[in-house]
Design a protein around this motif. Structure first.
Motif, PDB file in Angstrom:
ATOM      1  N   PRO A   1       0.813  -1.219   0.000  1.00  0.00           N
ATOM      2  CA  PRO A   1       0.000   0.000   0.000  1.00  0.00           C
ATOM      3  C   PRO A   1       0.851   1.276   0.000  1.00  0.00           C
ATOM      4  O   PRO A   1       0.488   2.269  -0.626  1.00  0.00           O
ATOM      5  CB  PRO A   1      -0.835  -0.113   1.277  1.00  0.00           C
ATOM      6  CG  PRO A   1      -0.919  -1.569   1.545  1.00  0.00           C
ATOM      7  CD  PRO A   1       0.380  -2.137   1.075  1.00  0.00           C
ATOM      8  N   ALA A   2       1.966   1.243   0.696  1.00  0.00           N
ATOM      9  CA  ALA A   2       2.838   2.426   0.727  1.00  0.00           C
ATOM     10  C   ALA A   2       3.447   2.676  -0.649  1.00  0.00           C
ATOM     11  O   ALA A   2       3.555   3.830  -1.089  1.00  0.00           O
ATOM     12  CB  ALA A   2       3.937   2.236   1.775  1.00  0.00           C
ATOM     13  N   TRP A   3       3.858   1.618  -1.318  1.00  0.00           N
ATOM     14  CA  TRP A   3       4.433   1.783  -2.662  1.00  0.00           C
ATOM     15  C   TRP A   3       3.387   2.301  -3.646  1.00  0.00           C
ATOM     16  O   TRP A   3       3.669   3.160  -4.476  1.00  0.00           O
ATOM     17  CB  TRP A   3       5.016   0.460  -3.151  1.00  0.00           C
ATOM     18  CG  TRP A   3       6.358   0.174  -2.588  1.00  0.00           C
ATOM     19  CD1 TRP A   3       6.674  -0.745  -1.631  1.00  0.00           C
ATOM     20  CD2 TRP A   3       7.576   0.835  -2.935  1.00  0.00           C
ATOM     21  NE1 TRP A   3       8.021  -0.692  -1.362  1.00  0.00           N
ATOM     22  CE2 TRP A   3       8.600   0.267  -2.149  1.00  0.00           C
ATOM     23  CE3 TRP A   3       7.908   1.851  -3.819  1.00  0.00           C
ATOM     24  CZ2 TRP A   3       9.926   0.670  -2.232  1.00  0.00           C
ATOM     25  CZ3 TRP A   3       9.227   2.255  -3.904  1.00  0.00           C
ATOM     26  CH2 TRP A   3      10.222   1.684  -3.117  1.00  0.00           C
ATOM     27  N   ILE A   4       2.186   1.788  -3.551  1.00  0.00           N
ATOM     28  CA  ILE A   4       1.110   2.249  -4.447  1.00  0.00           C
ATOM     29  C   ILE A   4       0.799   3.716  -4.168  1.00  0.00           C
ATOM     30  O   ILE A   4       0.613   4.513  -5.100  1.00  0.00           O
ATOM     31  CB  ILE A   4      -0.139   1.356  -4.286  1.00  0.00           C
ATOM     32  CG1 ILE A   4       0.180  -0.054  -4.811  1.00  0.00           C
ATOM     33  CG2 ILE A   4      -1.326   1.953  -5.023  1.00  0.00           C
ATOM     34  CD1 ILE A   4      -0.900  -1.073  -4.530  1.00  0.00           C
ATOM     35  N   THR A   5       0.755   4.081  -2.889  1.00  0.00           N
ATOM     36  CA  THR A   5       0.511   5.485  -2.530  1.00  0.00           C
ATOM     37  C   THR A   5       1.629   6.375  -3.066  1.00  0.00           C
ATOM     38  O   THR A   5       1.368   7.459  -3.612  1.00  0.00           O
ATOM     39  CB  THR A   5       0.394   5.632  -1.011  1.00  0.00           C
ATOM     40  OG1 THR A   5      -0.642   4.775  -0.545  1.00  0.00           O
ATOM     41  CG2 THR A   5       0.094   7.059  -0.622  1.00  0.00           C
TER      42      THR A   5
ATOM     43  N   GLY B   1       5.909   9.467 -11.045  1.00  0.00           N
ATOM     44  CA  GLY B   1       5.036   8.302 -10.897  1.00  0.00           C
ATOM     45  C   GLY B   1       5.429   7.173 -11.822  1.00  0.00           C
ATOM     46  O   GLY B   1       5.418   5.998 -11.442  1.00  0.00           O
ATOM     47  N   LEU B   2       5.798   7.529 -13.041  1.00  0.00           N
ATOM     48  CA  LEU B   2       6.230   6.516 -13.997  1.00  0.00           C
ATOM     49  C   LEU B   2       7.528   5.857 -13.539  1.00  0.00           C
ATOM     50  O   LEU B   2       7.702   4.647 -13.680  1.00  0.00           O
ATOM     51  CB  LEU B   2       6.416   7.154 -15.376  1.00  0.00           C
ATOM     52  CG  LEU B   2       6.534   6.215 -16.559  1.00  0.00           C
ATOM     53  CD1 LEU B   2       5.279   5.375 -16.698  1.00  0.00           C
ATOM     54  CD2 LEU B   2       6.772   7.015 -17.821  1.00  0.00           C
ATOM     55  N   GLY B   3       8.425   6.660 -12.961  1.00  0.00           N
ATOM     56  CA  GLY B   3       9.673   6.103 -12.434  1.00  0.00           C
ATOM     57  C   GLY B   3       9.428   5.143 -11.289  1.00  0.00           C
ATOM     58  O   GLY B   3      10.058   4.085 -11.210  1.00  0.00           O
ATOM     59  N   VAL B   4       8.516   5.507 -10.388  1.00  0.00           N
ATOM     60  CA  VAL B   4       8.189   4.620  -9.272  1.00  0.00           C
ATOM     61  C   VAL B   4       7.575   3.328  -9.798  1.00  0.00           C
ATOM     62  O   VAL B   4       7.923   2.222  -9.346  1.00  0.00           O
ATOM     63  CB  VAL B   4       7.246   5.321  -8.264  1.00  0.00           C
ATOM     64  CG1 VAL B   4       6.760   4.347  -7.201  1.00  0.00           C
ATOM     65  CG2 VAL B   4       7.931   6.517  -7.633  1.00  0.00           C
ATOM     66  N   LEU B   5       6.683   3.434 -10.765  1.00  0.00           N
ATOM     67  CA  LEU B   5       6.068   2.245 -11.353  1.00  0.00           C
ATOM     68  C   LEU B   5       7.120   1.345 -11.994  1.00  0.00           C
ATOM     69  O   LEU B   5       7.118   0.127 -11.800  1.00  0.00           O
ATOM     70  CB  LEU B   5       5.006   2.652 -12.379  1.00  0.00           C
ATOM     71  CG  LEU B   5       4.330   1.508 -13.141  1.00  0.00           C
ATOM     72  CD1 LEU B   5       3.571   0.616 -12.184  1.00  0.00           C
ATOM     73  CD2 LEU B   5       3.414   2.077 -14.209  1.00  0.00           C
ATOM     74  N   ALA B   6       8.030   1.932 -12.753  1.00  0.00           N
ATOM     75  CA  ALA B   6       9.091   1.146 -13.385  1.00  0.00           C
ATOM     76  C   ALA B   6       9.958   0.468 -12.328  1.00  0.00           C
ATOM     77  O   ALA B   6      10.339  -0.699 -12.480  1.00  0.00           O
ATOM     78  CB  ALA B   6       9.934   2.042 -14.288  1.00  0.00           C
ATOM     79  N   TYR B   7      10.275   1.187 -11.264  1.00  0.00           N
ATOM     80  CA  TYR B   7      11.083   0.608 -10.187  1.00  0.00           C
ATOM     81  C   TYR B   7      10.358  -0.565  -9.535  1.00  0.00           C
ATOM     82  O   TYR B   7      10.961  -1.596  -9.232  1.00  0.00           O
ATOM     83  CB  TYR B   7      11.431   1.676  -9.148  1.00  0.00           C
ATOM     84  CG  TYR B   7      12.253   1.142  -8.013  1.00  0.00           C
ATOM     85  CD1 TYR B   7      13.595   0.821  -8.199  1.00  0.00           C
ATOM     86  CD2 TYR B   7      11.691   0.944  -6.765  1.00  0.00           C
ATOM     87  CE1 TYR B   7      14.357   0.316  -7.153  1.00  0.00           C
ATOM     88  CE2 TYR B   7      12.443   0.447  -5.715  1.00  0.00           C
ATOM     89  CZ  TYR B   7      13.770   0.135  -5.914  1.00  0.00           C
ATOM     90  OH  TYR B   7      14.515  -0.370  -4.881  1.00  0.00           O
TER      91      TYR B   7
END
Length: 127
Positions: A13-17, A30-36
């Protein structure tokens, strides 16, 4: 690294947030976090890849990826001949159908042109 450790403590949940907030602030974040998340396997995507390879479906997929292509021989001459004949027949039917469509378009164009000429002759200006 402290941020990554903190988010790992709170879980998915923290990563999704973090990803959603990143998109809200500036979409590349946001795209960078998703890719990571995808690259690191933190969302559980990596475990699934290994599980399906052990299934019957996964083995079939891997077998087809290794080199079973329509152009290679299967080792069964009767099947290879049947496949070649079927592909040749399908190509001929496709060519015949394309020729039919071309004749149909030509006939439609000719009918529309003839109608236009007939209307034009009927409405010829009188001077």
């Amino acid at each position: 690294m402290q941020l990554v450790a903190t988010l790992d403590e709170y879980g998915k949940p923290a990563w999704i947030t973090a990803m959603i907030v990143g998109f809200l602030l500036w979409w590349p974040i946001g795209l960078g976090v998703l890719a990571y998340l995808i690259w690191s396997g933190r969302m559980g995507c990596g475990a699934w890849k290994h599980e399906w390879k052990d299934s019957e479906f996964g083995r079939e997929v891997m077998r087809w990826r290794r080199g079973m292509s329509p152009l290679k021989s299967t080792g069964n001459r009767a099947f290879d001949q049947y496949r070649e004949d079927t592909l040749r027949r399908l190509e001929e039917e496709a060519e015949e159908f394309q020729a039919f469509l071309q004749r149909l378009r030509h006939a439609k164009d000719k009918a529309e042109f003839d109608q236009f000429m007939a209307e034009r002759r009927g409405a010829a200006p009188t001077t």
